[in-house]
Design a protein around this motif. Sequence first.
Motif, PDB file in Angstrom:
ATOM      1  N   LYS A 122      -6.094   4.028   2.847  1.00 38.85           N
ATOM      2  CA  LYS A 122      -5.174   4.965   3.503  1.00 38.85           C
ATOM      3  C   LYS A 122      -4.869   4.505   4.925  1.00 38.85           C
ATOM      4  CE  LYS A 122      -4.297   9.889   3.238  1.00 38.85           C
ATOM      5  NZ  LYS A 122      -4.847  11.205   2.866  1.00 38.85           N
ATOM      6  N   ILE A 123      -5.858   3.928   5.580  1.00 39.72           N
ATOM      7  CA  ILE A 123      -5.640   3.381   6.920  1.00 39.72           C
ATOM      8  C   ILE A 123      -4.549   2.310   6.864  1.00 39.72           C
ATOM      9  CG2 ILE A 123      -6.648   2.008   8.780  1.00 39.72           C
ATOM     10  CD1 ILE A 123      -9.323   3.292   8.168  1.00 39.72           C
ATOM     11  N   LYS A 124      -4.717   1.368   5.954  1.00 35.73           N
ATOM     12  CA  LYS A 124      -3.758   0.274   5.843  1.00 35.73           C
ATOM     13  C   LYS A 124      -2.359   0.792   5.529  1.00 35.73           C
ATOM     14  CE  LYS A 124      -6.942  -3.398   4.390  1.00 35.73           C
ATOM     15  NZ  LYS A 124      -7.277  -4.363   3.316  1.00 35.73           N
ATOM     16  N   ALA A 125      -2.276   1.781   4.637  1.00 34.04           N
ATOM     17  CA  ALA A 125      -0.971   2.313   4.237  1.00 34.04           C
ATOM     18  C   ALA A 125      -0.282   3.032   5.393  1.00 34.04           C
ATOM     19  CB  ALA A 125      -1.149   3.266   3.054  1.00 34.04           C
ATOM     20  N   ASN A 126      -0.991   3.975   6.021  1.00 35.88           N
ATOM     21  CA  ASN A 126      -0.383   4.781   7.087  1.00 35.88           C
ATOM     22  C   ASN A 126      -0.060   3.952   8.327  1.00 35.88           C
ATOM     23  OD1 ASN A 126      -0.498   7.054   5.507  1.00 35.88           O
ATOM     24  ND2 ASN A 126      -2.307   7.893   6.473  1.00 35.88           N
ATOM     25  N   LEU A 127      -0.989   3.090   8.728  1.00 35.84           N
ATOM     26  CA  LEU A 127      -0.744   2.296   9.926  1.00 35.84           C
ATOM     27  C   LEU A 127       0.325   1.235   9.682  1.00 35.84           C
ATOM     28  CD1 LEU A 127      -4.230   1.838  11.624  1.00 35.84           C
ATOM     29  CD2 LEU A 127      -2.576   3.695  11.781  1.00 35.84           C
ATOM     30  N   SER A 128       0.397   0.708   8.480  1.00 39.06           N
ATOM     31  CA  SER A 128       1.401  -0.308   8.185  1.00 39.06           C
ATOM     32  C   SER A 128       2.811   0.270   8.246  1.00 39.06           C
ATOM     33  CB  SER A 128       1.152  -0.925   6.803  1.00 39.06           C
ATOM     34  OG  SER A 128      -0.064  -1.618   6.778  1.00 39.06           O
ATOM     35  N   ILE A 129       3.020   1.438   7.630  1.00 40.18           N
ATOM     36  CA  ILE A 129       4.354   2.042   7.648  1.00 40.18           C
ATOM     37  C   ILE A 129       4.706   2.500   9.063  1.00 40.18           C
ATOM     38  CG2 ILE A 129       3.630   4.394   7.059  1.00 40.18           C
ATOM     39  CD1 ILE A 129       6.765   2.562   5.754  1.00 40.18           C
ATOM     40  N   HIS A 167       0.818  -1.225   0.000  1.00 40.06           N
ATOM     41  CA  HIS A 167       0.000   0.000   0.000  1.00 40.06           C
ATOM     42  C   HIS A 167       0.851   1.275   0.000  1.00 40.06           C
ATOM     43  CE1 HIS A 167      -3.621  -2.371   0.770  1.00 40.06           C
ATOM     44  NE2 HIS A 167      -2.959  -3.001   1.711  1.00 40.06           N
ATOM     45  N   ARG A 168       2.092   1.176  -0.470  1.00 35.79           N
ATOM     46  CA  ARG A 168       3.025   2.301  -0.392  1.00 35.79           C
ATOM     47  C   ARG A 168       2.532   3.557  -1.110  1.00 35.79           C
ATOM     48  NH1 ARG A 168       4.742  -1.545  -3.786  1.00 35.79           N
ATOM     49  NH2 ARG A 168       5.391  -1.019  -5.916  1.00 35.79           N
ATOM     50  N   ALA A 169       1.737   3.397  -2.162  1.00 39.19           N
ATOM     51  CA  ALA A 169       1.276   4.560  -2.935  1.00 39.19           C
ATOM     52  C   ALA A 169       0.301   5.438  -2.158  1.00 39.19           C
ATOM     53  CB  ALA A 169       0.628   4.091  -4.234  1.00 39.19           C
ATOM     54  N   LYS A 170      -0.323   4.901  -1.114  1.00 35.50           N
ATOM     55  CA  LYS A 170      -1.337   5.639  -0.353  1.00 35.50           C
ATOM     56  C   LYS A 170      -0.797   6.258   0.937  1.00 35.50           C
ATOM     57  CE  LYS A 170      -5.039   4.644  -2.908  1.00 35.50           C
ATOM     58  NZ  LYS A 170      -5.951   5.668  -3.461  1.00 35.50           N
ATOM     59  N   ASP A 203       0.576   8.708   3.586  1.00 31.92           N
ATOM     60  CA  ASP A 203       0.599  10.153   3.830  1.00 31.92           C
ATOM     61  C   ASP A 203       1.783  10.435   4.753  1.00 31.92           C
ATOM     62  OD1 ASP A 203       0.287  12.757   4.696  1.00 31.92           O
ATOM     63  OD2 ASP A 203      -1.878  12.626   4.933  1.00 31.92           O
ATOM     64  N   PHE A 204       2.906  10.846   4.170  1.00 29.00           N
ATOM     65  CA  PHE A 204       4.131  10.998   4.944  1.00 29.00           C
ATOM     66  C   PHE A 204       4.061  12.167   5.928  1.00 29.00           C
ATOM     67  CE2 PHE A 204       5.698   8.484   1.343  1.00 29.00           C
ATOM     68  CZ  PHE A 204       6.426   7.521   2.021  1.00 29.00           C
TER      69      PHE A 204
END
Length: 216
Positions: free
Chosen positions: A136-143, A41-44, A46-47
């Motif tokens: 976005k949840i999966k992306a942000n929480l995963s990173i 999910h890297r594309a989503k 939010d750094f």
Amino acid sequence: MIGFGLGLLCAPVIYMIYPELVPGPMIMNALLITSILSVKHRAKIDFHQTGFSIMGGTAGVLVAGVVMLFIDSHQYQLLFGISILVAVALSLVGIAPRVSIISNLIASMLSGFLGTTTSAGGAPMGLLYQTVQKEKIKANLSIFFTYINLFAIIVLSLAGVIGFSDFVLFLYCIPALLVGWILAIYINRRINEKLIRTLILTIASLSGLMLVIFRG
């Protein structure tokens, strides 16, 4: 399948069966899964928001590392049980806080602390991001948890809480993790998510209570 469960369900149950798997190997298990999800999910990601999360999470991990230095096994079991019950309570809270710098720092600090001490740190951040777009949840929480889990392993290693034997136990867990990952892909759309969530929270609650009440 539903975004949480590895720590909240497995950690307290496994602790009662085979305590050597907690927290070190369980945190390593979580690191493997969150790393896979981060890549997927890297594309989503939010750094901007993730940066504040990492700041709070870092503080939480450091506090947890200090606490782990000064408690014995009986005190740890009590802390573990209470932390699991707190995580369950946060998962059941019916409010949806606004995602802001302050709320991000607070939630990530709690997640960092709970994740390092119990390997079940998902509830505070899950509560904060519950109304955000699912991908976005999966992306942000995963990173976020990839970083937190890695940092927790480093801190607990320096504190002497985990060592090489924990890494060996983690290696034994990998086949089961991969089987679970593959099964989730195929049955994810065929489950009653609400029922599974209720089951996980019920088992976690009972496990947390048992850890608090039945201490050696």
